[in-house]
Design a protein around this motif. Structure first.
Motif, PDB file in Angstrom:
ATOM      1  N   GLU A  68     -13.689  25.337 -15.767  1.00 40.32           N
ATOM      2  CA  GLU A  68     -14.093  23.953 -16.004  1.00 40.32           C
ATOM      3  C   GLU A  68     -14.368  23.709 -17.489  1.00 40.32           C
ATOM      4  OE1 GLU A  68     -14.122  21.520 -13.804  1.00 40.32           O
ATOM      5  OE2 GLU A  68     -13.381  22.929 -12.292  1.00 40.32           O
ATOM      6  N   ASP A 127     -22.583  28.333 -12.726  1.00 42.69           N
ATOM      7  CA  ASP A 127     -23.101  26.984 -12.449  1.00 42.69           C
ATOM      8  C   ASP A 127     -21.976  26.058 -11.995  1.00 42.69           C
ATOM      9  OD1 ASP A 127     -25.575  27.866 -13.249  1.00 42.69           O
ATOM     10  OD2 ASP A 127     -25.511  26.895 -15.218  1.00 42.69           O
ATOM     11  N   ALA A 128     -20.834  26.140 -12.684  1.00 46.26           N
ATOM     12  CA  ALA A 128     -19.702  25.275 -12.342  1.00 46.26           C
ATOM     13  C   ALA A 128     -19.191  25.576 -10.935  1.00 46.26           C
ATOM     14  CB  ALA A 128     -18.585  25.454 -13.368  1.00 46.26           C
ATOM     15  N   GLU A 183     -16.606  22.147 -18.862  1.00 49.48           N
ATOM     16  CA  GLU A 183     -18.022  22.178 -19.240  1.00 49.48           C
ATOM     17  C   GLU A 183     -18.364  23.417 -20.065  1.00 49.48           C
ATOM     18  OE1 GLU A 183     -18.339  20.920 -14.902  1.00 49.48           O
ATOM     19  OE2 GLU A 183     -16.698  20.957 -16.334  1.00 49.48           O
ATOM     20  N   LEU A 184     -17.555  24.447 -19.928  1.00 49.27           N
ATOM     21  CA  LEU A 184     -17.805  25.653 -20.713  1.00 49.27           C
ATOM     22  C   LEU A 184     -17.674  25.392 -22.208  1.00 49.27           C
ATOM     23  CD1 LEU A 184     -17.509  27.089 -17.922  1.00 49.27           C
ATOM     24  CD2 LEU A 184     -16.398  28.964 -19.157  1.00 49.27           C
ATOM     25  N   ASP A 235     -26.735  23.972 -26.488  1.00 47.71           N
ATOM     26  CA  ASP A 235     -27.295  23.357 -25.283  1.00 47.71           C
ATOM     27  C   ASP A 235     -27.979  24.382 -24.391  1.00 47.71           C
ATOM     28  OD1 ASP A 235     -26.172  21.100 -26.299  1.00 47.71           O
ATOM     29  OD2 ASP A 235     -24.705  20.791 -24.693  1.00 47.71           O
ATOM     30  N   ASP A 236     -27.569  25.639 -24.485  1.00 46.60           N
ATOM     31  CA  ASP A 236     -28.172  26.700 -23.668  1.00 46.60           C
ATOM     32  C   ASP A 236     -28.637  27.873 -24.527  1.00 46.60           C
ATOM     33  OD1 ASP A 236     -28.058  25.861 -20.872  1.00 46.60           O
ATOM     34  OD2 ASP A 236     -25.880  25.857 -21.134  1.00 46.60           O
ATOM     35  N   LEU A 240     -18.940  22.990 -23.872  1.00 48.47           N
ATOM     36  CA  LEU A 240     -20.118  22.358 -24.468  1.00 48.47           C
ATOM     37  C   LEU A 240     -20.725  23.298 -25.508  1.00 48.47           C
ATOM     38  CD1 LEU A 240     -21.787  20.864 -21.261  1.00 48.47           C
ATOM     39  CD2 LEU A 240     -20.613  19.603 -23.085  1.00 48.47           C
ATOM     40  N   SER A 262     -21.572  24.110  -8.292  1.00 48.98           N
ATOM     41  CA  SER A 262     -21.542  22.646  -8.175  1.00 48.98           C
ATOM     42  C   SER A 262     -20.181  22.122  -7.728  1.00 48.98           C
ATOM     43  CB  SER A 262     -21.916  22.010  -9.514  1.00 48.98           C
ATOM     44  OG  SER A 262     -20.996  22.380 -10.527  1.00 48.98           O
ATOM     45  N   SER A 263     -19.229  23.015  -7.501  1.00 57.34           N
ATOM     46  CA  SER A 263     -17.900  22.611  -7.046  1.00 57.34           C
ATOM     47  C   SER A 263     -17.934  22.337  -5.543  1.00 57.34           C
ATOM     48  CB  SER A 263     -16.885  23.717  -7.347  1.00 57.34           C
ATOM     49  OG  SER A 263     -17.097  24.832  -6.497  1.00 57.34           O
ATOM     50  N   ARG A 309     -22.693  29.789 -17.223  1.00 53.28           N
ATOM     51  CA  ARG A 309     -22.164  28.428 -17.079  1.00 53.28           C
ATOM     52  C   ARG A 309     -21.022  28.384 -16.063  1.00 53.28           C
ATOM     53  NH1 ARG A 309     -21.817  25.929 -23.260  1.00 53.28           N
ATOM     54  NH2 ARG A 309     -24.012  25.298 -23.421  1.00 53.28           N
TER      55      ARG A 309
END
Length: 492
Positions: free
Chosen positions: A106, A209-210, A108-109, A115-116, A111, A213-214, A206
């Motif tokens: 995804e 996490d992705a 989002e990786l 942020d983390d 970002l 949430s999938s 991350r």
């Protein structure tokens, strides 16, 4: 401009009449001759002091660099001090791009790591199949844990690992901090021990996490870490340096000032003084071309004069316990194996092992039981591994400067990047606040210097303030080896 020296060669001598005929000879001095001359002076000193039987250290609670017959230095994060925040951002971006572009993870990786950034701390352990990260105590007990980047509750930790909060693989892992204690077995955990692999933890978390949430939701077993590992290793492939590939090496080559600190004049003077006093080695896992590039930037074009021997691609921790042969270098590549009797104390080699190096030191220093020291930052490869072979160690622990030290104002430029509000102090987390001093240290990684090092410092710059004969307090039952001061958190 080349250096020259003049020698006098005797061509005729008559004892009765004391006739002496000589001629002046002009010689060009090259770098190899200079190195060899320094080595010969050390050999002459050792032989004429007849130190065949090395005496034990006079006191166990003090430490001096000049007590040692040979000193080995790690390169990365020791001689070569990285700008940790910048180097971790570079590493993370390259890992994330590889995972998204090659494996289709995804976006989002991609970002920013910032942020983390609070997720990062040296010493985290990944339960590969469950996707859980944990920080453990020196007895193996799980202090805090996350699933991906999501903090786990106390009940979740109990339900997963039992009320004792002990995961058996960690207990086996604790003695050496090796990720693969049994050769051939599929690894069940991965630890993150230094700043060159720490960003991979965020990429993996991350990705977990992705997945959670999938539409598929959380998995019984995760198979994400192997992809992260491939992405990380791709950055550091040896041939990438010469071929300007992989992203990491080209960036370091083109912008060293962004990622690496130059050594201070004090540190250069200190290293040269150490080299004049004893045999010194640069022992690094990096390839010779990358090591040369960084050493030149840190120490200058004369960097080779700071060390007697240079050993690259040493493959620690196996270097200290294994029997891998030394190899000649052919440019940046490995050549033929070097017979042990042909090893030279002023050579450049690849691979190798501590046993052959120690035998060479015995021969050159004329000491049966030489005192040996190794200085490095990697708590498994540079501290535990040599200490298990009877080598004294100095641990480079940058968290000392990041978290602050009693009685010293030294700060870490990337202190905010190294301090985590979630994981807590590197040295103590959820411990007994009524206890002060070293007894308060309760983390697995924070306790390593106490058990395996003579001294722990935030960087070599801290000891370069003092003469090489300076006497330090060492770790013992009665003294602390943290220098220039204990972590602040231990006393409040």
């Amino acid at each position: 401009m080349p250096e020259w020296f003049i020698s006098v060669e005797c061509s005729e001598y008559q004892e009765a009449s004391y006739t002496f005929t000589a001629r002046m000879v002009l010689h060009k001095v090259n770098e190899e001759d200079c190195l060899r001359e320094k080595v010969m002076k050390k050999k002459y000193y050792c032989k004429n002091n007849k130190r065949k039987k090395q005496q034990p250290f006079p006191e166990n609670d003090t430490f001096k660099f000049t007590d040692y017959d040979c000193i080995g230095f790690d390169l990365d994060n020791t001689i070569c001090r990285y700008k940790v925040g910048e180097i971790m951002r570079l590493e993370y971006n390259l890992i994330a791009e590889y995972m998204v572009n090659r494996y289709g993870y995804e976006p989002e990786l991609l970002l920013p790591l910032d942020d983390d950034m609070d997720f990062l701390q040296k010493g985290l352990i990944l339960d590969i199949k469950r996707g859980n990260f944990m920080k453990c105590a020196e007895n193996g007990r799980i202090l805090r844990a996350t699933h991906g980047t999501r903090p786990m509750t106390r009940d979740e930790i109990h339900d997963t690992y039992g009320k004792d909060r002990i995961w058996e693989p960690v207990v086996e892992f604790m003695r050496t901090l090796y990720d693969h204690p049994v050769p051939g077995e599929v690894p069940v955990l991965r630890s993150f021990k230094d700043y060159l692999d720490l960003p991979a933890a965020v990429a993996c978390a991350r990705a977990i996490d992705a997945q959670d949430s999938s539409p598929e939701g959380p998995l019984e077993e995760y198979d994400i870490w192997p992809d992260v590992h491939v992405a990380m290793c791709n950055m550091y492939r040896r041939e990438h340096f010469r071929n300007d590939q992989g992203g990491f090496f080209p960036e370091i080559k083109n912008n060293p000032e962004k990622y690496i600190y130059e050594a201070s004049d004090k540190l250069k003077k200190w290293l040269k003084a150490i080299n004049e006093h004893t045999f010194t080695f640069l022992i690094t896992g990096s390839s010779i071309d990358y090591a040369s590039h960084n050493a030149r930037y840190v120490l200058g074009p004369d960097w080779r004069e700071y060390f007697d021997m240079v050993i690259c691609t040493a493959k620690k921790p196996g270097f200290f316990s294994g029997e891998r042969p030394f190899r000649f270098l052919v440019g940046a590549d490995d050549g033929d194996a070097v017979p042990s009797h042909k090893l030279r104390i002023d050579g450049n080699y690849s691979g190798g092992n501590w046993r052959d190096l120690l035998n060479l030191v015995k021969q050159e220093a004329c000491v049966d039981n030489p005192h040996c020291l190794y200085v490095g930052d990697h708590l498994a490869q540079d501290v535990i591994a040599p200490s298990l072979m009877g080598i004294d160690t100095v641990a480079i622990v940058e968290e000392l400067a990041a978290e602050g030290m009693i009685g010293d104002s030294m700060e870490h430029d990337a202190g905010c990047d190294l301090m985590s509000t979630y994981w807590g102090s590197f040295f103590t987390t959820d411990g007994d606040t009524r206890v002060l001093g070293l007894e308060r240290i309760n983390t697995l990684y924070g306790s390593v210097p106490l058990r395996h090092a003579r001294l722990a410092v935030p960087s070599l710059e801290a000891v370069a303030r003092y003469p090489i004969k300076h006497q330090y307090d060492a770790f013992s039952q009665d003294s602390s080896g943290f220098f220039p001061g204990d972590p602040v958190v231990l006393h409040f």
